[in-house]
Structure formats: structure tokens, C-alpha cells
Design an enzyme around this catalytic site. Structure first.
Site, short mmCIF file in Angstrom:
data_model
loop_
_atom_site.label_atom_id
_atom_site.label_comp_id
_atom_site.label_asym_id
_atom_site.label_seq_id
_atom_site.Cartn_x
_atom_site.Cartn_y
_atom_site.Cartn_z
N GLU A 1 0.84 -1.21 0.00
CA GLU A 1 0.00 0.00 0.00
C GLU A 1 0.88 1.25 0.00
O GLU A 1 0.52 2.27 -0.59
CB GLU A 1 -0.96 0.01 1.20
CG GLU A 1 -1.92 -1.18 1.29
CD GLU A 1 -2.75 -1.44 0.04
OE1 GLU A 1 -3.08 -0.48 -0.67
OE2 GLU A 1 -3.04 -2.63 -0.25
N HIS B 1 1.60 2.08 -3.52
CA HIS B 1 0.45 2.79 -4.13
C HIS B 1 0.45 4.24 -3.65
O HIS B 1 0.20 5.17 -4.43
CB HIS B 1 -0.87 2.16 -3.67
CG HIS B 1 -1.25 0.88 -4.37
ND1 HIS B 1 -1.34 0.79 -5.73
CD2 HIS B 1 -1.60 -0.34 -3.88
CE1 HIS B 1 -1.74 -0.45 -6.06
NE2 HIS B 1 -1.88 -1.16 -4.96
ZN ZN Z 1 -2.60 -3.18 -4.85
#
Ligand code: ZN
Length: 497
Positions: A262, A265
Site C-alpha cells: 500500500e 500505491h
Molecule cells: Zn494493490
């Protein structure tokens, strides 16, 4: 006469509404009291509907046409916005409202039915819903663009510009590279990772999460880390990009790698050029490119020994249980390869096969080669063929993922595309810098990698298409070779193949 100011105000309003909807959605999944969920969902629906209406309004169409007529005099951000909004406008406008409402109602119901079917291991109860979802998806794809294959139209939502024929070739090459490696690993003694299980204090896990996020360059002034049932990233880029994780008390690896994922991201969206702030371009350009960033930090970087080498002393200070493991044990334990049934728990290598299986089944459904009722059997057949394991129940087979219940056909390929793109980026960085990733990491120069990614990928948000990004950054189109070479080198050494 260009009405640029009116257009900007219109975009500004859409962005504000989306921002508020984002906060509600984040709160709902992280902090909101149980009894607040009804009012949250109601407000969220109102805001999202308003944004959808604005994105298909005649007023917006007028602005877009105006911009198209004055393209040469306008800056690239304004032109880029109009292009993106037009694409969304055309896609939404072509679908009859009644059909769209039917699809939304069907998938909401189907997600609920799917949960029960998975719990009860009862594919039959879900089958009629899935049949309808496939039918309506085909219908909608036809309305959007009758000249294209239905599956190609659906892919466009997740990976603009890529076609199923191209994916078939890419995934075939990937499968032919991965399957023999997995087979060879199976003949070797499995890695013993029993020392990774125990009781891990949540406070320690939170501490290591923050430590790692700092190391990879996630900015806490423009983000935050919270807990949720399933980890996710959500935000209004670039200054408010939030991530979540889930702490397992018996194994700290789960949160460590979901935070790196994450975090990847998050860094992508935090690094989007601030001049795109408040525009529809302040987002990732595709799911595949997004996954390339998360998977790069989670796997290629996060599962390398060189990443942990300069950090390991601090890691065992934060998590004292890992003191029993030296760096080599730790490296081996985070790279255990074993064919398994569940995609979300799969290792770095076999994960690709889970995706290829889903892609092939989706293609077969949309090309009318198989029927929904044949899916459980086709699933078992391909699991056996690609991974050598067969689920005993549909709950551990065809019912395991929520994507199809939500009508998200064409989503799965993004995950494997992310692996492919990520390795291409690393290959290019190594070429340009003249050092291997390993030697950069060993010397604590992760920022060399991060800066390259920011400069060539992140900053553009959705201003460039995925294929444009790859071509301009790497001087070539999508290419599976770097990923296969990376797997070859890594696992030949790790498993002494
Ligand atoms: Zn992902």
C-alpha cells in the site's frame, strides 16, 4: 469565446464532492462507529450520484467541445483533462440509464449473495447472479463500443489501450517462464519458516510499519496509516493519500508486506505533480501501473536481501522475536515458494499463475467458449494444470474473490501486468545508473530508485497513458523478459536450482 474559468469552477466542484466522498468512504472502513454506517452510506451515495451526474452533464460536454476547438492555444493539463473527461462521458452516455441501474442493483445484490455462497460453499446459489452479470456486462460493452470485442471494452476501464490478444501473448510467455521454475522449486526441500510464527505485539507491528514507510519515502504529512479489515489505499492526490493495514498477531510478515504494498500505491499518488491537484488527472493512470508501484516495493524491493541489509539491525530492535533469525534466515522466510489455493496469500512467483487462470476463464466466458455453470470445473482443471493443487471446495476455488460478484471483469490482469511493468522499470534504472538494484539497495540508495520512479512515472498522474509511460521511460513496449530474468536469477540462487 473560451469559458475556461467556468470549466475550472465546474471541475473544482466535482473534485470537492469527490474529496468529501473519499473521506466518508475512508471513515466507513476505518473509524466510523457501527451505528453511523447508514448515514455514511446515504451521504456517500448522494455525493457519488452528484459527481456521476456532473460527469455526464450537457454543461460538461459543452466545455469539452470548447476545449477541443481551442486545443492549440491551451496547456497540456487542460487538454489532458478534457480528453479524460470525454472518454468517461462517452462511456457513461452510451449505456442506457435503465441498463446501468439494473447492473448496479444486480451487483450490489450479487456481492451479498456471493458472501453467503462463499461461506456455505454453495456455487449454485451464486450461479444465476453471475450469469446475469456476465450477460449485462456483454450488453453494456456492446453499447459502449459495438466495434470491439466485449472483453476488450471492459479491459479499457482498468488498463487503457491494452487488448486481450496482446494479453494472451504476454501471459502465455509469463506462464511458460513461471511454470518450469515452480516445478523445479517443488523438487527442492521447502523453506522452513516456522520461526516466523508466534505472538507479535500490535504496537511493535505498528512501529515497524511506520519505520518501513519512512524508509521507502511515504510522506506522513500527506498521508496516514490506519487499520481496516482489508488493506487499501484511498485519497485525493497528491496531498492526502491514506493507506491501511491489518495486523495479524501470529505472523508479522502479513502487515509488513501489505504496508510495503500500500505504501507503493501511496508514494505513486503522493508524487503526482502538484500542478495536477484538483483535476481528474491527479490519479494513477491505470490499475496495472498502480500495481507496478505497489508490487515493486512489496516484492522486487521488499523481498530482496539488499533492502533489509542496512535496516535489519533496527528491525530486530523493534521486533525482538526476529533476533532468533539472522538476515539470511529472514530473507529465506519471506521468500517461501509454495503453490497454494488462495490468490491473496500466494507467493510472489505463483501469484502470476492465479491471475493467468482468471484471465483465461474471463476470456472464455466473454468469447462464449464456456458457460458460468462450467466455471468450478474449469477452475479445478486449470489449478491442477498450472499449480498442481486442486481446491476441495468452491469456497477455496471459484468463489474466493469478490471481483466477479462486483462485475469487475477485466480487473485481474492488472495485478500480473504490474509485476511485468515493475521489472521493466527496475531493468531500466539499472541500465541508466550502471548499478544493479542490489548494489543500490545495499548502499542504502533506495532514493535513487524512488527519484527515477517519480521523474518517469509518478509525476505524470493520468496525463500519459500506460503505453506512453512505458515507451518514454524504458524505450520499449511492454516486455515480459525483465520479470522472467529477475525470477530466474533470484530463485535459481535461493533454491540452488
Ligand atoms: Zn494493490
Amino acid at each position: 469565446m473560451m469559458k475556461l474559468e467556468a470549466f475550472e469552477n465546474y471541475i473544482h466542484k466535482m473534485n470537492d464532492l469527490s474529496h468529501a466522498a473519499m473521506l466518508l468512504s475512508w471513515d466507513l472502513k476505518t473509524k466510523a462507529p457501527k451505528n453511523a454506517s447508514d448515514s455514511h452510506i446515504s451521504a456517500l451515495t448522494t455525493l457519488s450520484t452528484e459527481v456521476f451526474k456532473m460527469s455526464t452533464d450537457e454543461e460538461l460536454r459543452g466545455y469539452i467541445e470548447d476545449i477541443e476547438n481551442h486545443e492549440k492555444e491551451l496547456d497540456e493539463v487542460t487538454v489532458g483533462m478534457a480528453k479524460k473527461l470525454k472518454k468517461e462521458y462517452v462511456r457513461s452516455k452510451n449505456i442506457p440509464t435503465a441498463l446501468y441501474s439494473q447492473f448496479v442493483a444486480l451487483t450490489s445484490k450479487a456481492e451479498y449473495v456471493w458472501e453467503g455462497a462463499k461461506r456455505q460453499n454453495d456455487f449454485n446459489s451464486f450461479q444465476p447472479y453471475l450469469e446475469q452479470i456476465v450477460e449485462l456486462s456483454k450488453e453494456m460493452a456492446h453499447y459502449i463500443d459495438p466495434t470491439q470485442k466485449a472483453y476488450d471494452v471492459l479491459l479499457e476501464d482498468f488498463e487503457p489501450g491494452i487488448k486481450s490478444d496482446q494479453l494472451t501473448v504476454i501471459f502465455e510467455e509469463l506462464r511458460k517462464g513461471v511454470v518450469p521454475l515452480v516445478e523445479a522449486i517443488k523438487t527442492k526441500a521447502p523453506i522452513d519458516d516456522s520461526q516466523f510464527y508466534g505472538h507479535f505485539d500490535k504496537e511493535e507491528q505498528r512501529k515497524i510499519a511506520h519505520y518501513l514507510l519512512k524508509q521507502i519515502g511515504y510522506n506522513m504529512d500527506s498521508g496516514r496509516l490506519d487499520e481496516s479489515e482489508h488493506p487499501f489505499t484511498i485519497g485525493t492526490a497528491p496531498f492526502d493519500v491514506r493507506i491501511t493495514t491489518h495486523y495479524l498477531k501470529e505472523d508479522a510478515r502479513s502487515s509488513i508486506f501489505s504496508v510495503l504494498h500500500e505504501g507503493g500505491h501511496g508514494i505513486y499518488e503522493q508524487n503526482i505533480n502538484p500542478r495536477l491537484k484538483g483535476t481528474p488527472l491527479a490519479t494513477g493512470t491505470s490499475m496495472g501501473i498502480h500495481e507496478s508501484q505497489s508490487r515493486l516495493y512489496e516484492n522486487i524491493i521488499g523481498r530482496s536481501k539488499a533492502f533489509w541489509a542496512p535496516l535489519y539491525e533496527e528491525v530486530i530492535k523493534i521486533i525482538p522475536q526476529y533476533k532468533a533469525l539472522d538476515l539470511e534466515d529472514f530473507y529465506r522466510g519471506i521468500n517461501r515458494i509454495e503453490p497454494s489455493l488462495i490468490r491473496t496469500e500466494a507467493d510472489e512467483l505463483t501469484y502470476n499463475l492465479h491471475i493467468i487462470l482468471r484471465f483465461e476463464l474471463e476470456m472464455a466466458l466473454f468469447n462464449n467458449e464456456i458457460k458460468v455453470k462450467d466455471l468450478p470445473e474449469a477452475w479445478r482443471y486449470k489449478m491442477k494444470k498450472y499449480l498442481g493443487v486442486v481446491p476441495e471446495t468452491d469456497a477455496e476455488g471459484v468463489l474466493q474473490d469478490t471481483h466477479w460478484a462486483g462485475g469487475a471483469f477485466g480487473y485481474f490482469p492488472s495485478y500480473a501486468l504490474g509485476n511485468v511493468y515493475g521489472a521493466q522499470f527496475v531493468h531500466q534504472i539499472e541500465k541508466e545508473k550502471g548499478y544493479s538494484l542490489e548494489s543500490l539497495l545495499q548502499r542504502g540508495q533506495l532514493d535513487t530508485v524512488s527519484h527515477w520512479l517519480k521523474e518517469h512515472i509518478h509525476q505524470y498522474g493520468a496525463l500519459k497513458t500506460p503505453s506512453q509511460l512505458i515507451r518514454e521511460a524504458c524505450g520499449e513496449d511492454i516486455n515480459v523478459r525483465p520479470l522472467l530474468t529477475y525470477y530466474q536469477n533470484k530463485y535459481t540462487q535461493l533454491y540452488k536450482l
